[in-house]
Design a protein around this motif. Sequence first.
Motif, PDB file in Angstrom:
ATOM      1  N   ASN A  83       0.201  12.392  -2.848  1.00 16.20           N
ATOM      2  CA  ASN A  83      -0.609  11.738  -4.078  1.00 16.20           C
ATOM      3  C   ASN A  83      -0.091  11.297  -4.665  1.00 16.20           C
ATOM      4  O   ASN A  83       1.672  11.275  -4.803  1.00 16.20           O
TER       5      ASN A  83
ATOM      6  N   GLY B  35       3.122   2.094  -2.478  1.00 16.10           N
ATOM      7  CA  GLY B  35       2.874   2.761  -3.368  1.00 16.10           C
ATOM      8  C   GLY B  35       4.186   2.443  -4.676  1.00 16.10           C
ATOM      9  O   GLY B  35       4.317   3.319  -5.940  1.00 16.10           O
TER      10      GLY B  35
ATOM     11  N   GLY C 194       0.337  -0.969   0.188  1.00 16.90           N
ATOM     12  CA  GLY C 194       0.233  -0.016  -0.229  1.00 16.90           C
ATOM     13  C   GLY C 194       0.994   1.679  -0.392  1.00 16.90           C
ATOM     14  O   GLY C 194       0.543   2.405   0.397  1.00 16.90           O
TER      15      GLY C 194
ATOM     16  N   SER D 235      -5.690   3.693   5.365  1.00 22.39           N
ATOM     17  CA  SER D 235      -7.289   4.322   4.651  1.00 22.39           C
ATOM     18  C   SER D 235      -6.729   3.788   3.447  1.00 22.39           C
ATOM     19  O   SER D 235      -8.123   4.077   2.097  1.00 22.39           O
ATOM     20  N   ARG D 236      -5.948   4.020   2.610  1.00 22.42           N
ATOM     21  CA  ARG D 236      -5.307   3.293   1.229  1.00 22.42           C
ATOM     22  C   ARG D 236      -5.882   2.245   0.707  1.00 22.42           C
ATOM     23  O   ARG D 236      -7.243   2.178   0.281  1.00 22.42           O
TER      24      ARG D 236
ATOM     25  N   GLN E  36      -9.860   2.519   0.818  1.00 21.00           N
ATOM     26  CA  GLN E  36     -10.395   2.926  -0.696  1.00 21.00           C
ATOM     27  C   GLN E  36     -10.592   2.269  -1.881  1.00 21.00           C
ATOM     28  O   GLN E  36     -11.240   1.901  -2.600  1.00 21.00           O
ATOM     29  N   THR E  37      -9.296   1.361  -1.571  1.00 23.11           N
ATOM     30  CA  THR E  37      -9.559  -0.045  -2.676  1.00 23.11           C
ATOM     31  C   THR E  37      -9.673  -0.487  -2.638  1.00 23.11           C
ATOM     32  O   THR E  37     -10.046  -1.572  -3.464  1.00 23.11           O
TER      33      THR E  37
END
Length: 296
Positions: free
Chosen positions: A152, A21, A19, A107-108, A111-112
Amino acid sequence: MTTNIKRKIQTVIITGLSGSGKSTALRAFEDLGFFGVDNLPVELLPAFLEIKSKQIQSNLNLRFALVMDVREEGFVRSHREIFQRVKKEGYHLEILFLEASDEVLVSRFSQTRRPHPLAPKLPLLEALKLEREIMAEVKEFADVVIDTSNFNVHQLRREIKERFGPRHDLSSLLVHLISFGFKYGVPPEAHLLFDVRFLPNPYFEPSLKPLSGLEPAVRDYVLRQEETKQFLALSEQYLKFLIPQYEREGKTYLVVAIGCTGGRHRSVAIAQEIGLMVKEWGWETIISHRDLEKEA
């Protein structure tokens, strides 16, 4: 195949927390012309490079970005021995470790709606804690650590492109100067840290407050101070001695972080000045200003 030819093959291992990136980073590397591979088993790395190196005659700048993480069962157990072997064989290998705070990672994942690789057996926070423990040795071995908590997608891609753009000489140590504000935290990837909060602060000059250290007026204000002149003279002696020592140790990437309170005035001007100094000595240099765009 000679070591000199192998040194022309730039390989970046993208690893880190789930998560954080890594997929975004891989796409950024591909935009830079790297050949990207996701989740390559670490045991296959030597054979992969050997096969790809045979293309060296048709492409003198082979560049690979390979994602490796906890999804591959043998990675944590075998990475250090294999990476050391690859470096010893003469390949140019860099390890990029991405991380983020638990709050951001939760949070990521929310969201995904993707499960954490360890989450089927554990609650998410416990899985994150376990993964940090498992990956601690990998992080320690990394050449570059980037905390993506405040990035982001577009900012992370820009960061990758800035740090891993075209290199002129892979055999030379790359020196990365980062200016930052202590109020936003110390860059976790820093090898050397300079605190320039002792210098007179342009922030308290009404005409200079809205400007940054990239502006001539701020730069001149900072550099004309007697304290700055002494600091730069001492820094020159220190870095002239230290940078060759890091290169002799085998480092390919050295991060020098320079911090002031907010990361907009003093640290920016000093990073620019030291960056020019290091470049004049013949080292490849990157200068970036982490907190420049934050509010004054």
